[in-house]
Design an enzyme around this catalytic site. Structure first.
Site, PDB file in Angstrom:
ATOM      1  N   CYS A  21      45.319 -11.486  56.933  1.00  0.00           N
ATOM      2  CA  CYS A  21      44.794 -10.994  58.089  1.00  0.00           C
ATOM      3  C   CYS A  21      42.836 -11.415  58.125  1.00  0.00           C
ATOM      4  O   CYS A  21      42.845 -11.816  59.199  1.00  0.00           O
ATOM      5  CB  CYS A  21      44.471  -9.353  57.191  1.00  0.00           C
ATOM      6  SG  CYS A  21      44.096  -8.846  55.674  1.00  0.00           S
ATOM      7  N   GLU A  63      41.828  -1.183  56.123  1.00  0.00           N
ATOM      8  CA  GLU A  63      41.826  -2.926  56.660  1.00  0.00           C
ATOM      9  C   GLU A  63      42.692  -2.983  57.145  1.00  0.00           C
ATOM     10  O   GLU A  63      44.196  -2.719  57.392  1.00  0.00           O
ATOM     11  CB  GLU A  63      42.013  -3.204  55.023  1.00  0.00           C
ATOM     12  CG  GLU A  63      41.029  -2.234  53.671  1.00  0.00           C
ATOM     13  CD  GLU A  63      39.557  -3.320  53.875  1.00  0.00           C
ATOM     14  OE1 GLU A  63      39.369  -4.265  54.740  1.00  0.00           O
ATOM     15  OE2 GLU A  63      39.096  -2.941  52.611  1.00  0.00           O
TER      16      GLU A  63
HETATM   17  P1  NAP Z   1      51.743  -2.311  59.444  1.00  0.00           P
HETATM   18  O1  NAP Z   1      53.322  -2.318  60.954  1.00  0.00           O
HETATM   19  O2  NAP Z   1      50.590  -1.357  60.292  1.00  0.00           O
HETATM   20  O3  NAP Z   1      52.089  -1.992  58.184  1.00  0.00           O
HETATM   21  C1  NAP Z   1      51.249  -1.397  57.163  1.00  0.00           C
HETATM   22  C2  NAP Z   1      51.751   0.028  56.517  1.00  0.00           C
HETATM   23  O4  NAP Z   1      51.666   0.946  56.992  1.00  0.00           O
HETATM   24  C3  NAP Z   1      53.537  -0.013  55.661  1.00  0.00           C
HETATM   25  O5  NAP Z   1      53.505   0.754  55.216  1.00  0.00           O
HETATM   26  C4  NAP Z   1      53.823   0.771  56.860  1.00  0.00           C
HETATM   27  O6  NAP Z   1      55.329   1.515  56.805  1.00  0.00           O
HETATM   28  C5  NAP Z   1      53.065   1.701  57.510  1.00  0.00           C
HETATM   29  N1  NAP Z   1      53.428   2.426  59.140  1.00  0.00           N
HETATM   30  C6  NAP Z   1      53.446   1.468  59.835  1.00  0.00           C
HETATM   31  N2  NAP Z   1      52.596   2.493  60.986  1.00  0.00           N
HETATM   32  C7  NAP Z   1      52.367   3.744  60.598  1.00  0.00           C
HETATM   33  C8  NAP Z   1      52.237   4.969  61.363  1.00  0.00           C
HETATM   34  N3  NAP Z   1      52.127   5.354  62.427  1.00  0.00           N
HETATM   35  N4  NAP Z   1      51.810   6.269  60.244  1.00  0.00           N
HETATM   36  C9  NAP Z   1      52.081   6.085  58.733  1.00  0.00           C
HETATM   37  N5  NAP Z   1      52.003   4.386  58.035  1.00  0.00           N
HETATM   38  C10 NAP Z   1      52.606   3.727  59.154  1.00  0.00           C
HETATM   39  O7  NAP Z   1      51.851  -3.843  59.111  1.00  0.00           O
HETATM   40  P2  NAP Z   1      52.576  -4.674  59.148  1.00  0.00           P
HETATM   41  O8  NAP Z   1      53.004  -5.355  60.618  1.00  0.00           O
HETATM   42  O9  NAP Z   1      53.476  -4.576  57.545  1.00  0.00           O
HETATM   43  O10 NAP Z   1      51.364  -5.626  58.213  1.00  0.00           O
HETATM   44  C11 NAP Z   1      50.405  -6.452  59.079  1.00  0.00           C
HETATM   45  C12 NAP Z   1      48.862  -5.783  59.569  1.00  0.00           C
HETATM   46  O11 NAP Z   1      47.867  -5.509  58.416  1.00  0.00           O
HETATM   47  C13 NAP Z   1      48.197  -6.903  60.324  1.00  0.00           C
HETATM   48  O12 NAP Z   1      46.800  -6.034  61.667  1.00  0.00           O
HETATM   49  C14 NAP Z   1      47.085  -8.134  59.197  1.00  0.00           C
HETATM   50  O13 NAP Z   1      45.903  -7.896  59.576  1.00  0.00           O
HETATM   51  C15 NAP Z   1      46.983  -6.405  58.783  1.00  0.00           C
HETATM   52  N6  NAP Z   1      45.750  -6.852  57.275  1.00  0.00           N
HETATM   53  C16 NAP Z   1      44.778  -6.336  57.006  1.00  0.00           C
HETATM   54  C17 NAP Z   1      44.891  -6.624  55.755  1.00  0.00           C
HETATM   55  C18 NAP Z   1      43.060  -6.264  55.577  1.00  0.00           C
HETATM   56  O14 NAP Z   1      42.799  -6.087  54.500  1.00  0.00           O
HETATM   57  N7  NAP Z   1      42.216  -5.932  56.399  1.00  0.00           N
HETATM   58  C19 NAP Z   1      45.219  -6.999  54.707  1.00  0.00           C
HETATM   59  C20 NAP Z   1      46.701  -6.991  55.334  1.00  0.00           C
HETATM   60  C21 NAP Z   1      47.490  -7.306  55.893  1.00  0.00           C
HETATM   61  P3  NAP Z   1      56.352   1.072  57.405  1.00  0.00           P
HETATM   62  O15 NAP Z   1      57.040  -0.374  56.582  1.00  0.00           O
HETATM   63  O16 NAP Z   1      57.752   2.068  56.616  1.00  0.00           O
HETATM   64  O17 NAP Z   1      56.349   0.663  58.606  1.00  0.00           O
END
Ligand code: NAP
Length: 462
Positions: free
Chosen positions: A265, A231
């Site tokens: 998102c 997602e």
């Molecule tokens: P993010 O940086 O991708 O982090 C999300 C999760 O992934 C966190 O637990 C993060 O851990 C972990 N993570 C980051 N990089 C990783 C990697 N290379 N390998 C494994 N795990 C990794 O995203 P965010 O900035 O927190 O959240 C915003 C994004 O989420 C936006 O793009 C938003 O649109 C999207 N989102 C999508 C949905 C949906 O349902 N489609 C819902 C909500 C949000 P750490 O915190 O420890 O880095």
């Protein structure tokens, strides 16, 4: 990134947490595997009883849990309360419906030469959930409620800035009565995800977050041939056509763009308006955006709290600066206030051109881009001119236009004359770089199931 609660309203570090050691993680993995061996044999009734108890705890502790989320990531207290209530509702929804969603499905035995044939939905095992901070309870719950009701066990690696919510979730399921090891929180950095996902006891993964994180987890899962649900981000279009109720569209547009302080998102991000009503919509929309009250998220009067982290605000500021440098017009907002905390005001940008980063990238803050189009075809084309395909809003009372938009918008969710929202009853997920797989509804609970075909022949004669 350190695992810590930093209050985005003040910038102050509230509490820091040590990462789990390798030995701690090993204990959790062993506990998950042994829990699953027994938990998979529990009945739907038992699981539903525990899930209903979890819902009751959420109801009872709604205000404390909401305040914890607001302190960790800055959403308004009223939005946080709604999120807790929505989680309780999702627990009850799956408690009530899981047995029917996963009941054996008879197949045409005659057509396959069987005495009896059916499809059985069985749990897969320990599933790793990598979750984001923006809806820290809801994102995790919409994985956990169906996954646990299906007989899987959960391992949560939550975003590093919401450790209190992450630990609360483990505690919630334990207090609700789920057997030990059924749902565990791993306090680890994202760098530790690979090793955990490659462990043979982890059978599948789900990630909600950014596209780069999704690519990384999907690549690892792919190399291990493990199921993954993604997602990811979105840059949802919000299309307004001449027959729309313009004041309603403008009001909902501002709510949609400012929801969760602009960090959703499925927030509408690109506002695509027919030339015949553009000027009127622009005026109404800018008025609605300018009227939003920015401030302390704990106060009832606040509409827009701070962004979740300093980095989030830097990212938004850079996107706006790039657009302005390339000729975008700022109709309201556009500069962070001079006060403590990571605040950014509701902002509307017009005169957007394809060379601007805001045209191509997801803006995770309350910044709207406004486009003028000549008609339906151009609106659909521009709506789809993004790497993402999560949600899409369209406002029109013309049924022919509605049919075209529903058919031709490349998105996992299309809402006509309303704001894109997630509901337990409707599948949620995207196409293109927004990910694959679905959460919620009957589709979500089947993602982490072994869909087993069962064929039973006649007993052997004599
Ligand atoms: P993010 O940086 O991708 O982090 C999300 C999760 O992934 C966190 O637990 C993060 O851990 C972990 N993570 C980051 N990089 C990783 C990697 N290379 N390998 C494994 N795990 C990794 O995203 P965010 O900035 O927190 O959240 C915003 C994004 O989420 C936006 O793009 C938003 O649109 C999207 N989102 C999508 C949905 C949906 O349902 N489609 C819902 C909500 C949000 P750490 O915190 O420890 O880095």
């Amino acid at each position: 990134m350190a695992i810590a609660t930093i209050n985005p309203a003040t910038g102050q570090t509230v509490k820091t947490y040590d990462e789990m050691s390798e030995a701690d993680v090993e204990r959790c993995l062993a506990a998950a595997a042994s829990a699953h061996a027994r938990y998979r044999l529990t009945s739907f009734d038992e699981r539903a009883g525990w899930m209903r108890r979890a819902a009751g705890i959420l109801d009872d502790e709604r205000d404390q849990v909401a305040a914890m989320m607001t302190t960790e990531m800055g959403k308004t207290l009223s939005a946080a309360r709604q999120e807790v209530a929505k989680c309780a509702a999702a627990c009850r929804y799956y408690a009530e419906h899981a047995a029917a969603f996963l009941a054996d499905e008879p197949a045409d035995a005659g057509a396959v030469g069987a005495r009896r044939a059916y499809v059985s939905y069985q749990p897969l095992g320990p599933v790793l959930a990598v979750m984001p901070w923006n809806f820290p309870l809801w994102q995790a719950m919409r994985f956990a409620a169906p996954a646990l009701m299906a007989g899987n066990v959960g391992l949560l690696k939550h975003a590093s800035n919401v450790p209190q919510t992450a630990l609360f979730l483990q505690d919630l399921f334990a207090r609700a009565g789920f057997p030990e090891g059924t749902f565990q929180t791993l306090l680890v950095s994202s760098a530790r995800v690979e090793r955990i996902l490659r462990d043979e006891r982890v059978v599948a993964a789900t990630l909600t977050g950014s596209a780069p994180a999704g690519q990384s987890v999907a690549a690892i899962a792919g190399s291990e041939i493990k199921k993954v649900v993604l997602e990811l981000g979105g840059s949802d279009p919000f299309i307004v056509l001449p027959s729309a109720d313009l004041p309603a569209a403008a009001r909902v547009a501002a709510v949609a763009r400012c929801l969760n302080n602009g960090q959703s998102c499925i927030a509408a991000k690109r506002f695509i308006v027919h030339a015949a009503v553009y000027d009127e919509f622009e005026q109404l929309f800018v008025k609605e955006m300018s009227a939003k009250v920015v401030g302390d998220p704990m106060l009832e009067a606040t509409d827009v709290g701070p962004l979740a982290s300093e980095q989030q605000r830097v990212d938004v500021e850079k996107l706006v600066a790039d657009a302005v440098a390339r000729g975008a017009k700022v109709l309201c907002g556009g500069a962070a206030p001079d006060m403590p905390g990571f605040y950014y005001p509701p902002t509307v940008l017009a005169d957007i051109t394809p060379d601007m980063r805001v045209h191509r990238e997801e803006v995770f803050g309350p910044v709207a881009t406004l486009y003028r189009v000549a008609g339906l075809e151009e609106a659909i084309e521009l709506g789809n001119a993004t790497e993402f395909g999560l949600g899409a809003n369209a406002w029109t009372n013309d049924e022919r236009e509605q049919t075209r938009l529903i058919r031709d918008l490349a998105a996992g969710l299309v809402f006509i004359n309303g704001n894109v929202t997630s509901y337990p009853q409707l599948p949620f997920g995207g196409v293109k770089s927004s990910g694959h797989g679905r959460e919620l509804s009957v589709h979500g609970i089947r993602e982490f199931c072994n869909i087993k075909s069962v064929w039973i022949g006649d007993p052997a004669p004599g």
